[in-house]
Design a protein around this motif. Sequence first.
Motif, PDB file in Angstrom:
ATOM      1  N   UNK A   2       0.839  -1.186   0.000  1.00 52.14           N
ATOM      2  CA  UNK A   2       0.000   0.000   0.000  1.00 52.14           C
ATOM      3  C   UNK A   2       0.878   1.241   0.000  1.00 52.14           C
ATOM      4  N   UNK A   3       0.321   2.414  -0.370  1.00 54.74           N
ATOM      5  CA  UNK A   3       1.125   3.639  -0.507  1.00 54.74           C
ATOM      6  C   UNK A   3       1.878   4.023   0.760  1.00 54.74           C
ATOM      7  N   UNK A   4       1.259   3.844   1.919  1.00 51.93           N
ATOM      8  CA  UNK A   4       1.915   4.230   3.174  1.00 51.93           C
ATOM      9  C   UNK A   4       3.143   3.372   3.432  1.00 51.93           C
ATOM     10  N   UNK A   5       3.007   2.065   3.210  1.00 50.48           N
ATOM     11  CA  UNK A   5       4.148   1.165   3.414  1.00 50.48           C
ATOM     12  C   UNK A   5       5.257   1.460   2.407  1.00 50.48           C
ATOM     13  N   UNK A   6       4.854   1.748   1.178  1.00 49.28           N
ATOM     14  CA  UNK A   6       5.834   2.055   0.144  1.00 49.28           C
ATOM     15  C   UNK A   6       6.611   3.325   0.468  1.00 49.28           C
ATOM     16  N   UNK A   7       5.879   4.357   0.932  1.00 48.26           N
ATOM     17  CA  UNK A   7       6.539   5.615   1.296  1.00 48.26           C
ATOM     18  C   UNK A   7       7.477   5.420   2.480  1.00 48.26           C
ATOM     19  N   UNK A   8       7.023   4.645   3.466  1.00 44.46           N
ATOM     20  CA  UNK A   8       7.852   4.405   4.644  1.00 44.46           C
ATOM     21  C   UNK A   8       9.125   3.651   4.277  1.00 44.46           C
ATOM     22  N   UNK A   9       8.984   2.626   3.438  1.00 40.93           N
ATOM     23  CA  UNK A   9      10.149   1.847   3.009  1.00 40.93           C
ATOM     24  C   UNK A   9      11.115   2.705   2.196  1.00 40.93           C
ATOM     25  N   UNK A  10      10.560   3.533   1.318  1.00 41.54           N
ATOM     26  CA  UNK A  10      11.387   4.415   0.492  1.00 41.54           C
ATOM     27  C   UNK A  10      12.134   5.425   1.354  1.00 41.54           C
ATOM     28  N   UNK A  11      11.457   5.933   2.376  1.00 38.09           N
ATOM     29  CA  UNK A  11      12.104   6.895   3.279  1.00 38.09           C
ATOM     30  C   UNK A  11      13.252   6.259   4.040  1.00 38.09           C
ATOM     31  N   UNK A  12      13.057   5.021   4.482  1.00 42.87           N
ATOM     32  CA  UNK A  12      14.128   4.306   5.176  1.00 42.87           C
ATOM     33  C   UNK A  12      15.343   4.116   4.268  1.00 42.87           C
ATOM     34  N   UNK A  13      15.070   3.808   3.000  1.00 37.71           N
ATOM     35  CA  UNK A  13      16.155   3.585   2.042  1.00 37.71           C
ATOM     36  C   UNK A  13      16.891   4.895   1.741  1.00 37.71           C
ATOM     37  N   UNK A  14      16.132   5.971   1.564  1.00 41.22           N
ATOM     38  CA  UNK A  14      16.748   7.267   1.247  1.00 41.22           C
ATOM     39  C   UNK A  14      17.595   7.783   2.394  1.00 41.22           C
ATOM     40  N   UNK A  15      17.200   7.454   3.623  1.00 46.49           N
ATOM     41  CA  UNK A  15      17.984   7.881   4.781  1.00 46.49           C
ATOM     42  C   UNK A  15      19.103   6.891   5.114  1.00 46.49           C
ATOM     43  N   UNK A  16      19.263   5.885   4.253  1.00 47.03           N
ATOM     44  CA  UNK A  16      20.326   4.894   4.374  1.00 47.03           C
ATOM     45  C   UNK A  16      20.238   4.103   5.680  1.00 47.03           C
TER      46      UNK A  16
END
Length: 332
Positions: A2-16
């Motif tokens: 879902x969009x919320x999980x995708x955004x959260x996962x992407x944020x974790x990746x972007x913050x390394x």
Amino acid sequence: MNPFEEQATQALFEKKLITDTQFKQVKAYRSLEIFSLNLELKLFLYLSILSFTAGIGILIYQNIDTIGHIAILSILLIVTIVCYFFSFKNSTGFQKGETSFDNPIFDYLILAAVLLTCIFIGYLQFQYTAFGTHYGLATLIPTAIGLFCAYYFDNKSILSIAITGLAAYIGLTVSPQSLLNNDFYETNTLSYSAIGLGIVLVLWSIYSNQITLKKHFTLVYLTFGLHLISISCVNNLFEPYWLVFAVILAAALYYFYISSYKVKSVSLFVFTIIYAYIGVNILLFKAIQFLKIDDFLIAFSFFIPFYLIVSIILFIRLIKKFNKNSNDDSIR
């Protein structure tokens, strides 16, 4: 995903905070759309316990003349003792922090035990007046048992039952609809008791957090406190001394607004906004009546549809902002 999980996962990746490999593994796992039946099974267990206790009540009502009071009380007592026995036997004991049974079915077994205790004591008082004219004891005793079991077995459902029993002991029925039917206009002491109980619940939640005693119970206390204080204050906004309750309502809602962000509870946030909206509208119409600008009401009636639409839009935006802030805090 879902969009919320995708955004959260992407944020974790972007913050390394996760590696590229971990990021791909998370996406691959969530793309499988595997879901758990845990909540569904617990819901059915909860419904089965409610059905079981309700069925016992109906059985007693329909066969009270044929079965006999002593027989009914004996059966209730035996079943209740059995439930308590297995619950205590499989319990990990009291702990200040969050705990649970090894098998979640015992959470519902102790819930059944507490409900049966309420039925047993209520039936005993109704049929034999075991506590004489002290009818409050028939409510206070299962309430005390419920509070003990809630903390010993770490059960939020039992805690809710115990708080409801505590409210019933002082003359209240805890639900928004029932509170509105308690004739606050005719019995002012009832609304004072509701506000007092709500404040006590909030103060206890604060104290519990300070001593780290079942901190996860905070939301239960805050939810009951919010409804008790807010509904009582809203009812008293129509009284001559409404200004006092307007101040209490404003202070309480501000506290619950801040608390909703701390405990990350969207339900607490939503009800806080709803009560604030109701209070503001009541005060708005009182101001119009005080200023005696009745002509304004005629003009305002044409803008009511737009007013409602704007209110709904602002409400949705507030919810989105709350969810966004909660997700950002979770990521941090």
